[in-house]
Design a protein around this motif. Structure first.
Motif, PDB file in Angstrom:
ATOM      1  N   GLN A   2      -3.186   0.376  -3.878  1.00  0.00           N
ATOM      2  CA  GLN A   2      -2.996  -0.919  -3.225  1.00  0.00           C
ATOM      3  C   GLN A   2      -2.666  -1.955  -4.293  1.00  0.00           C
ATOM      4  OE1 GLN A   2      -6.204  -2.005  -0.584  1.00  0.00           O
ATOM      5  NE2 GLN A   2      -5.829  -4.197  -0.800  1.00  0.00           N
ATOM      6  N   LYS A   7     -10.092  -2.821   2.396  1.00  0.00           N
ATOM      7  CA  LYS A   7      -9.499  -1.490   2.295  1.00  0.00           C
ATOM      8  C   LYS A   7      -9.551  -0.859   3.671  1.00  0.00           C
ATOM      9  CE  LYS A   7     -10.520   2.866  -0.112  1.00  0.00           C
ATOM     10  NZ  LYS A   7     -11.322   3.423  -1.229  1.00  0.00           N
ATOM     11  N   TYR A  37       0.840  -1.197   0.000  1.00  0.00           N
ATOM     12  CA  TYR A  37       0.000   0.000   0.000  1.00  0.00           C
ATOM     13  C   TYR A  37       0.877   1.250   0.000  1.00  0.00           C
ATOM     14  CZ  TYR A  37      -2.820  -3.595   2.443  1.00  0.00           C
ATOM     15  OH  TYR A  37      -3.446  -4.757   2.832  1.00  0.00           O
ATOM     16  N   LEU A  43      -5.289   6.264   1.577  1.00  0.00           N
ATOM     17  CA  LEU A  43      -4.787   5.285   0.623  1.00  0.00           C
ATOM     18  C   LEU A  43      -4.704   5.879  -0.776  1.00  0.00           C
ATOM     19  CD1 LEU A  43      -4.007   2.253   0.124  1.00  0.00           C
ATOM     20  CD2 LEU A  43      -6.407   1.913  -0.513  1.00  0.00           C
TER      21      LEU A  43
END
Lengths: 115, 112
Positions: free
Chosen positions: A48, B99, A33, A45
């Protein structure tokens, strides 16, 4: 066991210049990540990877940011051209996938200052 | 949408107990993490909850109520080294993959 390695630790550039960050995850960790952490905020984020494939890049500003993980191990994140608002810490993390919690292990980060 | 709320700052006295709350809204909840982050350093894993209830780990405990979208991190016998930011992070599976979504963090200052 060695942790997540990142380089450089600090980088100062002028706006419109380009910059690249490198990350080497923990050995055997399939998921990698990249996060952006602006001062006073939680990590966000950017992208990924699962092995060398992209799982999620929905928050990556693709007009200026790019990332790759060609051999499914280490990864690079590039910004070209940089803007003032890109000043942040860029964190790389990795996770095993087979562990109970699948927690993410973070590297020390690269602190980017764009002038 | 996804939303995570936690207080921005807290202060406490050495030796005391402090509770840091976190509320969240997510469509694909698949676990909640607490991370500790000292200034200028990377986040480090503290605790994980996926079922309702309390998980205890030494001086740190974490609680989860999935029906209320609520968690807290409890720190006992506070030490000066506990001064750090505490990040609540929800693992979301609504996109078909896991996530991690982080809150903004709670900055805890422990004073003598």
């Amino acid at each position: 066991e060695a942790g997540v390695a990142q380089s450089p630790r600090y980088k100062i550039i002028e706006k419109r210049q380009s910059v690249a960050f490198w990350c080497n995850p923990i050995s055997g960790h399939a998921t990698l990540y990249w996060y952006q952490q602006i001062l006073g905020q939680g990590p966000k984020l950017l992208i990924q990877f699962q092995n060398n494939g992209v799982v999620d890049d929905s928050q990556l500003p693709k007009d200026r940011f790019s990332a790759e993980r060609l051999k499914g191990v280490d990864s690079t994140l590039k910004i070209q051209p940089a803007k003032l608002e890109d000043s942040a810490v860029y964190l790389c993390a990795s996770s095993f996938g087979g562990s109970t919690h699948n927690e993410q292990f973070f590297g020390p980060g690269t602190r980017l200052t764009v002038l | 949408g996804q939303n995570i709320d936690q207080p921005t700052e807290m202060t406490a006295t050495e030796g005391a107990i402090v509770q840091i709350n976190c509320t969240y809204q997510t469509s694909g909840f698949n676990g909640l993490f607490w991370y500790q982050q000292h200034a200028g350093e990377a986040p480090t894993f503290l605790s994980y909850n996926v079922l309702d209830g309390l998980e205890e780990k030494g001086r740190f405990s974490s609680f989860l109520s999935r029906s209320k979208g609520y968690s807290y991190l409890l720190l006992k016998e506070l030490q000066m080294k506990d001064s750090a930011s505490y990040l609540c992070a929800v693992r979301d599976f609504s996109g078909g993959y896991n996530k991690l979504i982080f809150g903004a963090g709670t900055r805890l200052a422990v004073h003598p």
